[in-house]
Scaffold this motif. Structure first.
Motif, PDB file in Angstrom:
ATOM      1  N   GLY A   1     -89.553 106.492  -6.556  1.00 52.34           N
ATOM      2  CA  GLY A   1     -88.123 106.420  -6.766  1.00 52.34           C
ATOM      3  C   GLY A   1     -87.350 107.665  -6.396  1.00 52.34           C
ATOM      4  O   GLY A   1     -86.152 107.761  -6.675  1.00 52.34           O
ATOM      5  N   THR A   2     -88.006 108.626  -5.748  1.00 54.53           N
ATOM      6  CA  THR A   2     -87.316 109.839  -5.322  1.00 54.53           C
ATOM      7  C   THR A   2     -86.482 109.557  -4.079  1.00 54.53           C
ATOM      8  O   THR A   2     -87.014 109.096  -3.071  1.00 54.53           O
ATOM      9  CB  THR A   2     -88.318 110.961  -5.013  1.00 54.53           C
ATOM     10  OG1 THR A   2     -89.106 111.214  -6.175  1.00 54.53           O
ATOM     11  CG2 THR A   2     -87.599 112.235  -4.595  1.00 54.53           C
TER      12      THR A   2
ATOM     13  N   LYS B   1     -98.582 106.930   2.787  1.00 57.79           N
ATOM     14  CA  LYS B   1     -97.614 106.931   1.696  1.00 57.79           C
ATOM     15  C   LYS B   1     -96.801 105.637   1.730  1.00 57.79           C
ATOM     16  O   LYS B   1     -96.616 105.031   2.782  1.00 57.79           O
ATOM     17  CB  LYS B   1     -96.676 108.140   1.786  1.00 57.79           C
ATOM     18  CG  LYS B   1     -97.367 109.481   1.589  1.00 57.79           C
ATOM     19  CD  LYS B   1     -96.355 110.616   1.660  1.00 57.79           C
ATOM     20  CE  LYS B   1     -97.037 111.967   1.465  1.00 57.79           C
ATOM     21  NZ  LYS B   1     -96.055 113.096   1.548  1.00 57.79           N
ATOM     22  N   ASN B   2     -96.318 105.226   0.552  1.00 57.10           N
ATOM     23  CA  ASN B   2     -95.476 104.043   0.445  1.00 57.10           C
ATOM     24  C   ASN B   2     -94.011 104.453   0.293  1.00 57.10           C
ATOM     25  O   ASN B   2     -93.703 105.426  -0.402  1.00 57.10           O
ATOM     26  CB  ASN B   2     -95.893 103.192  -0.762  1.00 57.10           C
ATOM     27  CG  ASN B   2     -97.285 102.618  -0.603  1.00 57.10           C
ATOM     28  OD1 ASN B   2     -97.656 102.168   0.479  1.00 57.10           O
ATOM     29  ND2 ASN B   2     -98.052 102.617  -1.681  1.00 57.10           N
ATOM     30  N   TYR B   3     -93.140 103.683   0.938  1.00 57.25           N
ATOM     31  CA  TYR B   3     -91.711 103.967   0.897  1.00 57.25           C
ATOM     32  C   TYR B   3     -90.938 102.688   0.585  1.00 57.25           C
ATOM     33  O   TYR B   3     -91.450 101.569   0.752  1.00 57.25           O
ATOM     34  CB  TYR B   3     -91.222 104.534   2.225  1.00 57.25           C
ATOM     35  CG  TYR B   3     -91.835 105.860   2.605  1.00 57.25           C
ATOM     36  CD1 TYR B   3     -91.251 107.060   2.184  1.00 57.25           C
ATOM     37  CD2 TYR B   3     -92.990 105.925   3.366  1.00 57.25           C
ATOM     38  CE1 TYR B   3     -91.809 108.288   2.534  1.00 57.25           C
ATOM     39  CE2 TYR B   3     -93.551 107.149   3.717  1.00 57.25           C
ATOM     40  CZ  TYR B   3     -92.958 108.322   3.293  1.00 57.25           C
ATOM     41  OH  TYR B   3     -93.516 109.531   3.629  1.00 57.25           O
ATOM     42  N   ILE B   4     -89.681 102.883   0.170  1.00 54.48           N
ATOM     43  CA  ILE B   4     -88.778 101.764  -0.100  1.00 54.48           C
ATOM     44  C   ILE B   4     -87.501 101.996   0.696  1.00 54.48           C
ATOM     45  O   ILE B   4     -86.869 103.048   0.577  1.00 54.48           O
ATOM     46  CB  ILE B   4     -88.437 101.679  -1.598  1.00 54.48           C
ATOM     47  CG1 ILE B   4     -89.711 101.559  -2.433  1.00 54.48           C
ATOM     48  CG2 ILE B   4     -87.504 100.490  -1.868  1.00 54.48           C
ATOM     49  CD1 ILE B   4     -89.511 101.883  -3.894  1.00 54.48           C
ATOM     50  N   ILE B   5     -87.142 101.029   1.531  1.00 56.08           N
ATOM     51  CA  ILE B   5     -85.919 101.127   2.313  1.00 56.08           C
ATOM     52  C   ILE B   5     -84.934 100.084   1.779  1.00 56.08           C
ATOM     53  O   ILE B   5     -85.292  98.924   1.566  1.00 56.08           O
ATOM     54  CB  ILE B   5     -86.177 100.918   3.829  1.00 56.08           C
ATOM     55  CG1 ILE B   5     -84.929 101.232   4.635  1.00 56.08           C
ATOM     56  CG2 ILE B   5     -86.707  99.544   4.140  1.00 56.08           C
ATOM     57  CD1 ILE B   5     -84.669 102.691   4.835  1.00 56.08           C
TER      58      ILE B   5
ATOM     59  N   LEU C   1     -80.718 103.501   2.532  1.00 55.05           N
ATOM     60  CA  LEU C   1     -81.284 104.523   1.668  1.00 55.05           C
ATOM     61  C   LEU C   1     -82.799 104.462   1.714  1.00 55.05           C
ATOM     62  O   LEU C   1     -83.385 103.366   1.716  1.00 55.05           O
ATOM     63  CB  LEU C   1     -80.813 104.350   0.219  1.00 55.05           C
ATOM     64  CG  LEU C   1     -79.300 104.302  -0.024  1.00 55.05           C
ATOM     65  CD1 LEU C   1     -78.802 102.863  -0.053  1.00 55.05           C
ATOM     66  CD2 LEU C   1     -78.947 104.981  -1.331  1.00 55.05           C
ATOM     67  N   LEU C   2     -83.440 105.629   1.721  1.00 49.04           N
ATOM     68  CA  LEU C   2     -84.899 105.691   1.720  1.00 49.04           C
ATOM     69  C   LEU C   2     -85.376 106.376   0.451  1.00 49.04           C
ATOM     70  O   LEU C   2     -84.867 107.434   0.069  1.00 49.04           O
ATOM     71  CB  LEU C   2     -85.417 106.458   2.940  1.00 49.04           C
ATOM     72  CG  LEU C   2     -86.942 106.483   3.084  1.00 49.04           C
ATOM     73  CD1 LEU C   2     -87.466 105.097   3.469  1.00 49.04           C
ATOM     74  CD2 LEU C   2     -87.388 107.511   4.121  1.00 49.04           C
ATOM     75  N   TYR C   3     -86.382 105.751  -0.204  1.00 51.11           N
ATOM     76  CA  TYR C   3     -86.976 106.293  -1.429  1.00 51.11           C
ATOM     77  C   TYR C   3     -88.488 106.369  -1.277  1.00 51.11           C
ATOM     78  O   TYR C   3     -89.098 105.599  -0.513  1.00 51.11           O
ATOM     79  CB  TYR C   3     -86.673 105.387  -2.627  1.00 51.11           C
ATOM     80  CG  TYR C   3     -85.224 105.318  -3.025  1.00 51.11           C
ATOM     81  CD1 TYR C   3     -84.700 106.194  -3.973  1.00 51.11           C
ATOM     82  CD2 TYR C   3     -84.374 104.362  -2.472  1.00 51.11           C
ATOM     83  CE1 TYR C   3     -83.362 106.129  -4.356  1.00 51.11           C
ATOM     84  CE2 TYR C   3     -83.043 104.285  -2.850  1.00 51.11           C
ATOM     85  CZ  TYR C   3     -82.544 105.171  -3.790  1.00 51.11           C
ATOM     86  OH  TYR C   3     -81.219 105.103  -4.153  1.00 51.11           O
TER      87      TYR C   3
END
Length: 311
Positions: A236-237, A217-221, A230-232
Protein backbone atom coordinates in the motif's frame (compact mmCIF):
# COMPACT_ATOMS: atom_id res chain seq x y z
CA UNK A 1 -17.77 -4.06 -37.47
CA UNK A 2 -21.05 -2.45 -36.58
CA UNK A 3 -20.82 1.35 -36.13
CA UNK A 4 -22.60 0.83 -32.80
CA UNK A 5 -19.62 -1.11 -31.42
CA UNK A 6 -17.52 1.90 -30.39
CA UNK A 7 -14.55 0.39 -28.56
CA UNK A 8 -14.19 -3.35 -29.21
CA UNK A 9 -12.24 -5.47 -26.71
CA UNK A 10 -9.21 -7.14 -28.28
CA UNK A 11 -7.59 -10.48 -27.45
CA UNK A 12 -5.33 -12.86 -29.32
CA UNK A 13 -2.77 -15.61 -29.61
CA UNK A 14 0.27 -16.02 -31.89
CA UNK A 15 -0.62 -14.40 -35.26
CA UNK A 16 -4.35 -14.10 -34.68
CA UNK A 17 -6.01 -11.04 -33.19
CA UNK A 18 -9.65 -11.50 -32.17
CA UNK A 19 -12.53 -9.23 -31.30
CA UNK A 20 -16.25 -9.73 -30.76
CA UNK A 21 -18.87 -7.51 -32.35
CA UNK A 22 -21.89 -8.01 -30.07
CA UNK A 23 -24.19 -5.92 -32.29
CA UNK A 24 -23.76 -8.12 -35.38
CA UNK A 25 -23.10 -11.20 -33.17
CA UNK A 26 -19.81 -12.02 -34.89
CA UNK A 27 -16.34 -13.14 -33.85
CA UNK A 28 -13.66 -11.58 -36.06
CA UNK A 29 -10.13 -12.87 -36.60
CA UNK A 30 -7.54 -10.36 -37.85
CA UNK A 31 -4.15 -11.16 -39.38
CA UNK A 32 -1.59 -9.52 -37.07
CA UNK A 33 0.95 -9.20 -39.89
CA UNK A 34 -1.28 -7.22 -42.26
CA UNK A 35 -4.25 -5.97 -40.20
CA UNK A 36 -6.61 -7.62 -42.69
CA UNK A 37 -9.66 -9.67 -41.75
CA UNK A 38 -8.75 -13.36 -41.78
CA UNK A 39 -12.23 -14.77 -41.09
CA UNK A 40 -15.38 -14.25 -39.04
CA UNK A 41 -17.80 -16.61 -37.32
CA UNK A 42 -21.43 -16.11 -36.48
CA UNK A 43 -21.98 -16.35 -32.73
CA UNK A 44 -25.03 -17.50 -30.77
CA UNK A 45 -27.59 -14.86 -29.89
CA UNK A 46 -26.00 -12.22 -27.66
CA UNK A 47 -28.46 -10.58 -25.29
CA UNK A 48 -27.80 -7.48 -23.23
CA UNK A 49 -25.53 -8.42 -20.36
CA UNK A 50 -23.67 -11.15 -22.24
CA UNK A 51 -20.43 -12.06 -20.43
CA UNK A 52 -17.32 -13.53 -22.03
CA UNK A 53 -13.92 -15.00 -21.16
CA UNK A 54 -11.17 -16.44 -23.33
CA UNK A 55 -7.79 -18.12 -23.48
CA UNK A 56 -5.52 -19.00 -26.38
CA UNK A 57 -7.82 -21.69 -27.80
CA UNK A 58 -11.39 -20.97 -26.69
CA UNK A 59 -13.96 -18.24 -26.19
CA UNK A 60 -16.67 -18.83 -23.59
CA UNK A 61 -19.87 -16.80 -23.96
CA UNK A 62 -22.85 -16.83 -21.62
CA UNK A 63 -25.93 -15.32 -23.22
CA UNK A 64 -29.14 -15.57 -21.29
CA UNK A 65 -28.91 -18.86 -19.38
CA UNK A 66 -26.72 -20.73 -21.89
CA UNK A 67 -22.98 -21.35 -21.64
CA UNK A 68 -21.45 -21.62 -25.14
CA UNK A 69 -17.82 -22.46 -25.87
CA UNK A 70 -16.32 -21.52 -29.26
CA UNK A 71 -13.19 -23.27 -30.52
CA UNK A 72 -11.00 -20.50 -31.95
CA UNK A 73 -9.19 -22.97 -34.21
CA UNK A 74 -12.28 -24.62 -35.68
CA UNK A 75 -15.52 -23.33 -37.13
CA UNK A 76 -17.64 -24.86 -34.35
CA UNK A 77 -19.25 -23.97 -31.06
CA UNK A 78 -21.39 -25.94 -28.70
CA UNK A 79 -23.62 -25.31 -25.72
CA UNK A 80 -22.31 -26.98 -22.58
CA UNK A 81 -25.17 -26.40 -20.15
CA UNK A 82 -28.03 -24.23 -18.99
CA UNK A 83 -27.36 -22.08 -15.91
CA UNK A 84 -29.57 -21.48 -12.85
CA UNK A 85 -29.43 -17.73 -13.45
CA UNK A 86 -28.09 -15.07 -15.80
CA UNK A 87 -24.30 -14.82 -15.72
CA UNK A 88 -22.58 -11.94 -13.94
CA UNK A 89 -18.91 -12.98 -14.15
CA UNK A 90 -16.94 -15.73 -15.88
CA UNK A 91 -13.35 -17.01 -15.76
CA UNK A 92 -11.47 -19.68 -17.73
CA UNK A 93 -8.63 -21.79 -16.38
CA UNK A 94 -6.73 -24.51 -18.22
CA UNK A 95 -9.13 -27.20 -16.97
CA UNK A 96 -12.33 -25.46 -15.85
CA UNK A 97 -14.84 -22.66 -16.38
CA UNK A 98 -16.22 -20.71 -13.38
CA UNK A 99 -19.41 -18.65 -13.56
CA UNK A 100 -21.21 -16.45 -11.03
CA UNK A 101 -24.81 -15.43 -11.62
CA UNK A 102 -26.91 -12.39 -10.77
CA UNK A 103 -28.97 -14.43 -8.29
CA UNK A 104 -25.90 -15.61 -6.37
CA UNK A 105 -25.13 -19.07 -7.80
CA UNK A 106 -21.55 -20.21 -8.41
CA UNK A 107 -20.93 -22.93 -10.99
CA UNK A 108 -17.80 -24.90 -11.90
CA UNK A 109 -17.70 -26.62 -15.30
CA UNK A 110 -15.09 -29.13 -16.47
CA UNK A 111 -13.69 -28.15 -19.85
CA UNK A 112 -12.38 -31.65 -20.61
CA UNK A 113 -15.66 -33.40 -19.83
CA UNK A 114 -17.96 -30.51 -20.82
CA UNK A 115 -20.12 -30.99 -17.75
CA UNK A 116 -20.93 -29.34 -14.45
CA UNK A 117 -18.66 -30.24 -11.53
CA UNK A 118 -20.67 -28.45 -8.85
CA UNK A 119 -23.18 -25.64 -8.39
CA UNK A 120 -23.70 -23.71 -5.15
CA UNK A 121 -26.01 -20.92 -4.00
CA UNK A 122 -23.46 -18.70 -2.25
CA UNK A 123 -25.17 -15.29 -2.07
CA UNK A 124 -28.51 -13.78 -3.03
CA UNK A 125 -26.78 -11.01 -5.02
CA UNK A 126 -24.15 -10.96 -7.83
CA UNK A 127 -20.51 -11.38 -6.86
CA UNK A 128 -16.93 -11.29 -8.09
CA UNK A 129 -14.39 -14.06 -7.53
CA UNK A 130 -10.70 -14.94 -7.87
CA UNK A 131 -9.21 -18.44 -7.91
CA UNK A 132 -6.23 -18.87 -5.60
CA UNK A 133 -4.77 -22.38 -5.64
CA UNK A 134 -7.17 -24.79 -3.96
CA UNK A 135 -9.42 -21.96 -2.75
CA UNK A 136 -11.61 -19.34 -4.41
CA UNK A 137 -12.26 -15.91 -2.87
CA UNK A 138 -15.70 -14.39 -3.40
CA UNK A 139 -17.10 -10.93 -2.64
CA UNK A 140 -20.59 -9.74 -3.48
CA UNK A 141 -21.63 -6.24 -4.41
CA UNK A 142 -22.73 -5.51 -0.84
CA UNK A 143 -19.28 -6.26 0.60
CA UNK A 144 -19.79 -9.79 1.96
CA UNK A 145 -16.61 -11.85 1.59
CA UNK A 146 -16.37 -15.62 1.78
CA UNK A 147 -13.93 -18.32 0.70
CA UNK A 148 -14.67 -21.76 -0.74
CA UNK A 149 -12.75 -24.90 -1.64
CA UNK A 150 -12.21 -25.34 -5.37
CA UNK A 151 -12.70 -29.13 -5.27
CA UNK A 152 -16.11 -29.11 -3.58
CA UNK A 153 -17.48 -25.57 -3.71
CA UNK A 154 -18.02 -25.71 0.06
CA UNK A 155 -17.17 -22.73 2.26
CA UNK A 156 -13.98 -22.77 4.32
CA UNK A 157 -15.69 -21.10 7.26
CA UNK A 158 -13.82 -17.80 7.04
CA UNK A 159 -15.96 -14.73 6.32
CA UNK A 160 -15.65 -10.94 6.43
CA UNK A 161 -17.94 -7.98 5.89
CA UNK A 162 -17.09 -4.62 4.30
CA UNK A 163 -19.51 -1.85 5.20
CA UNK A 164 -19.66 -0.58 1.62
CA UNK A 165 -20.50 -1.68 -1.91
CA UNK A 166 -17.82 -3.43 -4.00
CA UNK A 167 -17.03 -2.54 -7.61
CA UNK A 168 -13.85 -4.47 -8.57
CA UNK A 169 -11.49 -7.21 -7.43
CA UNK A 170 -8.08 -8.53 -8.49
CA UNK A 171 -5.50 -11.03 -7.23
CA UNK A 172 -1.73 -11.44 -7.61
CA UNK A 173 0.04 -14.18 -5.68
CA UNK A 174 -1.39 -13.80 -2.16
CA UNK A 175 -2.42 -10.14 -2.51
CA UNK A 176 -6.17 -9.66 -3.00
CA UNK A 177 -7.29 -6.10 -3.83
CA UNK A 178 -10.92 -5.03 -3.54
CA UNK A 179 -12.14 -1.65 -4.81
CA UNK A 180 -15.29 -0.08 -3.41
CA UNK A 181 -17.79 2.60 -4.32
CA UNK A 182 -16.60 4.67 -1.35
CA UNK A 183 -13.23 5.26 -3.10
CA UNK A 184 -11.38 2.76 -0.91
CA UNK A 185 -8.99 -0.06 -1.67
CA UNK A 186 -8.86 -3.05 0.68
CA UNK A 187 -5.67 -5.11 0.54
CA UNK A 188 -5.90 -8.67 1.89
CA UNK A 189 -3.21 -11.29 2.39
CA UNK A 190 -5.03 -14.48 1.37
CA UNK A 191 -2.62 -16.65 3.36
CA UNK A 192 -4.37 -15.23 6.43
CA UNK A 193 -8.04 -14.67 5.61
CA UNK A 194 -8.93 -13.59 9.15
CA UNK A 195 -6.43 -10.73 9.31
CA UNK A 196 -7.87 -7.22 8.93
CA UNK A 197 -7.12 -5.69 5.52
CA UNK A 198 -5.01 -2.64 4.83
CA UNK A 199 -7.21 0.26 3.69
CA UNK A 200 -6.28 3.01 1.21
CA UNK A 201 -8.62 5.98 0.80
CA UNK A 202 -8.47 7.66 -2.61
CA UNK A 203 -9.67 11.13 -3.57
CA UNK A 204 -11.89 10.05 -6.48
CA UNK A 205 -13.84 7.04 -7.69
CA UNK A 206 -11.90 4.02 -8.95
CA UNK A 207 -12.23 3.21 -12.66
CA UNK A 208 -9.88 0.21 -12.70
CA UNK A 209 -7.51 -1.71 -10.46
CA UNK A 210 -4.92 -4.31 -11.46
CA UNK A 211 -2.28 -6.25 -9.58
CA UNK A 212 0.85 -7.38 -11.41
CA UNK A 213 4.28 -8.91 -10.81
CA UNK A 214 7.50 -7.25 -11.92
CA UNK A 215 11.10 -8.09 -10.94
CA UNK A 216 10.12 -10.28 -7.98
CA UNK A 217 7.74 -7.69 -6.56
CA UNK A 218 3.97 -7.19 -6.66
CA UNK A 219 2.39 -3.85 -7.55
CA UNK A 220 -1.08 -2.32 -7.75
CA UNK A 221 -2.00 0.07 -10.55
CA UNK A 222 -5.15 2.17 -10.17
CA UNK A 223 -7.03 4.27 -12.72
CA UNK A 224 -9.30 6.98 -11.31
CA UNK A 225 -12.29 8.85 -12.72
CA UNK A 226 -10.31 12.13 -12.57
CA UNK A 227 -7.85 10.55 -15.08
CA UNK A 228 -5.10 9.94 -12.51
CA UNK A 229 -2.97 6.79 -12.67
CA UNK A 230 -1.53 5.70 -9.31
CA UNK A 231 1.06 3.03 -8.52
CA UNK A 232 1.33 1.27 -5.14
CA UNK A 233 3.46 -1.48 -3.69
CA UNK A 234 1.68 -4.59 -2.44
CA UNK A 235 1.94 -3.10 1.06
CA UNK A 236 0.00 0.00 0.00
CA UNK A 237 2.96 2.37 -0.24
CA UNK A 238 2.31 5.04 -2.93
CA UNK A 239 5.11 5.29 -5.51
CA UNK A 240 3.89 7.91 -7.96
CA UNK A 241 0.85 9.58 -9.51
CA UNK A 242 0.40 10.48 -13.17
CA UNK A 243 -2.25 12.96 -14.29
CA UNK A 244 -3.74 11.76 -17.56
CA UNK A 245 -6.53 13.10 -19.75
CA UNK A 246 -9.12 11.90 -22.27
CA UNK A 247 -8.79 8.19 -21.54
CA UNK A 248 -12.00 6.34 -22.40
CA UNK A 249 -12.08 3.63 -19.74
CA UNK A 250 -8.97 4.44 -17.64
CA UNK A 251 -7.66 0.87 -17.87
CA UNK A 252 -3.82 0.92 -17.99
CA UNK A 253 -2.07 -1.96 -19.78
CA UNK A 254 1.15 -3.28 -18.21
CA UNK A 255 3.97 -4.52 -20.43
CA UNK A 256 7.50 -5.10 -19.07
CA UNK A 257 8.69 -1.84 -17.48
CA UNK A 258 5.99 0.35 -19.04
CA UNK A 259 2.35 1.15 -18.43
CA UNK A 260 0.35 2.03 -21.55
CA UNK A 261 -2.82 4.10 -21.60
CA UNK A 262 -5.00 5.76 -24.23
CA UNK A 263 -5.07 9.57 -24.11
CA UNK A 264 -7.46 10.94 -26.70
CA UNK A 265 -5.72 10.94 -30.11
CA UNK A 266 -2.65 9.13 -28.80
CA UNK A 267 -1.44 6.23 -26.69
CA UNK A 268 1.35 6.87 -24.22
CA UNK A 269 3.81 4.74 -22.26
CA UNK A 270 4.53 5.63 -18.62
CA UNK A 271 7.75 4.41 -17.01
CA UNK A 272 7.05 1.97 -14.22
CA UNK A 273 9.93 3.34 -12.14
CA UNK A 274 8.80 6.97 -11.88
CA UNK A 275 5.58 7.61 -13.84
CA UNK A 276 7.22 9.75 -16.53
CA UNK A 277 6.11 9.63 -20.18
CA UNK A 278 8.66 7.66 -22.20
CA UNK A 279 6.84 7.08 -25.50
CA UNK A 280 3.92 8.54 -27.47
CA UNK A 281 2.04 6.88 -30.34
CA UNK A 282 -0.24 9.02 -32.51
CA UNK A 283 -3.76 7.67 -33.17
CA UNK A 284 -5.72 10.21 -35.25
CA UNK A 285 -9.40 9.54 -34.71
CA UNK A 286 -8.99 8.43 -31.12
CA UNK A 287 -7.95 5.30 -29.25
CA UNK A 288 -9.35 2.68 -26.90
CA UNK A 289 -7.69 0.59 -24.20
CA UNK A 290 -4.38 -0.75 -25.61
CA UNK A 291 -3.82 -4.48 -26.10
CA UNK A 292 -0.32 -5.94 -26.58
CA UNK A 293 0.43 -9.17 -28.45
CA UNK A 294 3.80 -10.42 -29.72
CA UNK A 295 5.55 -7.06 -29.24
CA UNK A 296 2.82 -5.20 -31.11
CA UNK A 297 0.42 -2.73 -29.51
CA UNK A 298 -3.13 -2.61 -30.87
CA UNK A 299 -5.83 -0.05 -30.19
CA UNK A 300 -9.22 0.56 -31.80
CA UNK A 301 -10.88 3.96 -32.05
CA UNK A 302 -14.53 4.98 -31.99
CA UNK A 303 -14.17 5.84 -35.69
CA UNK A 304 -13.76 2.11 -36.46
CA UNK A 305 -10.00 2.35 -37.04
CA UNK A 306 -7.64 -0.34 -35.79
CA UNK A 307 -4.04 0.67 -35.17
CA UNK A 308 -1.05 -1.64 -34.77
CA UNK A 309 2.34 -0.36 -33.53
CA UNK A 310 5.53 -2.39 -33.36
CA UNK A 311 7.16 -2.17 -29.94
Amino acid sequence: MSPKTKYPKLFGYKKNLYTVDPVSEKLLCINTDTGELRWFKQLPSMEDGTVMAHDESSLAIVSGFSLNVIDLNKDVYHTILQLPGKAFNITLTETDIYISTWNGFFIKVSRNESKQVWSRKVFSTPFLFEKDGDQIHLVNMEGDITHIYDASGLETGSQQKLQTNVTQMDLQDSILVIATGSNKLYLYNTRNNNKSPLQILLENSISSVKTFHYQDKNYIIVGQSDQKVLLYTENGTPLWTFQGKESVFMEPTINDDKIWIDQGNKVIAIALKDGSIVKTLSTPGGAGTPFILNKTLYTASSKRLLYGFSL
